[in-house]
Design an enzyme around this catalytic site. Structure first.
Site: not given
Length: 404
Positions: A307-309
């Site tokens: 999700e972060y990337h």
């Protein structure tokens, strides 16, 4: 003397703020502490010279400055028929040369009638911690404040106080020998991986449920692992020393360094292990030590590194948690570990961090997470901005469920 309390290590403690003439050799050659009348509670009225260990503590140095010398307690008017004028003479040491006006002086009387003389840098976190340990406030009056009979509930030695005592060079040896035989068999007489040892420590607290109050559970897990580790370490070190080093100095030094390095690295890893178990038990999604920008590795990213990337994932639902058993200046490392997340969280077990440092953290949008049982070591204003583990878990759970 009560076992498990400061009275095991100290008969009493005296504290004061150093004046210019006490701290600055260029301004005065008196070599005497002022405002000593209350010290008669500790030292009586007879002239005596004490062997002393001197320590200078600051937040900027990983290791304290240490020296030895003597302190002399005497009545400068002992032959006067009606008057007395007590003084405490101290020598020039590498520690006294570090001192500055406003630093905090602690004079502690040990059970063997030696003295531990600590000077802590003014405004430092370590100074706050030593004051908290001894239960003395940040008084500015010129004389000494004295505490005797260190056996109140405040003086009970627990995880946080053991850490501070060790920074002062006092090893607190607590053993849980009922588990020693089991550990020796289970781990084949060696130290296991930290994750394995953390799991074992949790398994010995059968009445503790991971879904109970996370602040209480975390501190109990850490306390148990620390005691079990010291129990196993003490036995294995004793066995190694008994075998000797055949006059091989390099081997002895290498072994000593390995012991110190293991102690330093293990606590932080253990804290990460136990925190992770709290997340697992609650079904919280996370990534542990994932890679972000510039190959940084934050301790935890929620709900995960995928999700972060993902540029399409709403950044408001991302959370980062750094985990450091102690902060010092290393807290700044957390600021650069996840660029997508502006406001970050940092979990620590460090007590009584200075207001200057917590204000700087807040200015950098870093939220400090401290187990609830340690909040009382902070000032009322600081407590207003602290988060506990329960609050942090509620936040990441809400974000995981799509509630910002």
């Amino acid at each position: 003397m009560k076992q498990g309390y400061l009275s095991e290590y100290f008969k009493g403690i005296a504290v004061k703020s150093l004046s210019a003439v006490e701290a600055d050799a260029a301004r005065s050659n008196q070599h005497e502490f002022n405002g000593v009348a209350d010290l008669k509670k500790l030292f009586g009225k007879s002239r005596r010279t004490y062997d002393a260990k001197f320590i200078y503590l600051s937040d900027n140095d990983d290791e304290p400055v240490v020296d030895t010398g003597k302190l002399t307690w005497y009545d400068a008017r002992e032959n006067h028929p009606t008057r007395s004028e007590y003084r405490m003479y101290f020598p020039t040491t590498t520690v006294s040369m570090c001192a500055a006006e406003g630093d905090t002086l602690f004079v502690a009387l040990r059970p063997d009638d030696t003295l531990l003389v600590i000077i802590a840098e003014n405004g430092s976190t370590i100074g706050n911690q030593v004051r908290w340990l001894f239960g003395v406030d940040n008084s500015t009056h010129p004389g000494f404040s004295v505490r005797e009979e260190l056996e109140s509930e405040q003086d009970r030695i627990a995880f946080a106080s053991r850490f501070i005592l060790e920074q002062m060079g006092i090893a607190v040896e607590e053993n849980e020998t009922s588990f020693l035989d089991d550990m020796l068999v289970r781990f084949n007489g060696t130290f296991p991986k930290t994750r394995e040892f953390s799991e074992y420590a949790r398994s010995t607290l059968k009445d503790l449920n991971a879904l109970d109050d996370p602040d209480v559970v975390l501190m109990n897990w850490m306390e148990r692992e620390e005691i079990l580790f010291r129990t196993l370490e003490r036995y294995l070190i004793s066995e190694r020393l008994n075998r000797g080093f055949d006059d091989d100095v390099d081997s002895f030094i290498q072994y000593s360094l390995s012991v110190q390095n293991r102690r330093k690295s293990r606590v932080g890893q253990a804290l990460e292990n136990h925190v992770e178990q709290l997340f697992v038990a609650r079904g919280i999604r996370y990534s542990r030590t994932p890679i972000t920008e510039n190959r940084s590795k934050p301790d935890f990213i929620f709900p995960g590194i995928a999700e972060y990337h993902n540029p399409d994932f709403d950044g408001r639902f991302l959370t980062m948690l750094g985990v450091k058993s102690t902060c010092k200046d290393r807290w700044r490392q957390v600021l650069a570990e996840a660029n997508r997340i502006k406001c970050k969280h940092l979990l620590t077990l460090e007590t009584a961090i200075s207001e200057n440092q917590t204000n700087e953290m807040a200015a950098n949008c870093l939220r400090l997470v401290v187990p609830a049982g340690l909040h009382y070591t902070y000032t009322p204003d600081q407590q207003k901005i602290l988060m506990d583990m329960k609050g942090f878990i509620e936040r990441v759970t809400a974000r995981q469920n799509g509630m910002f």
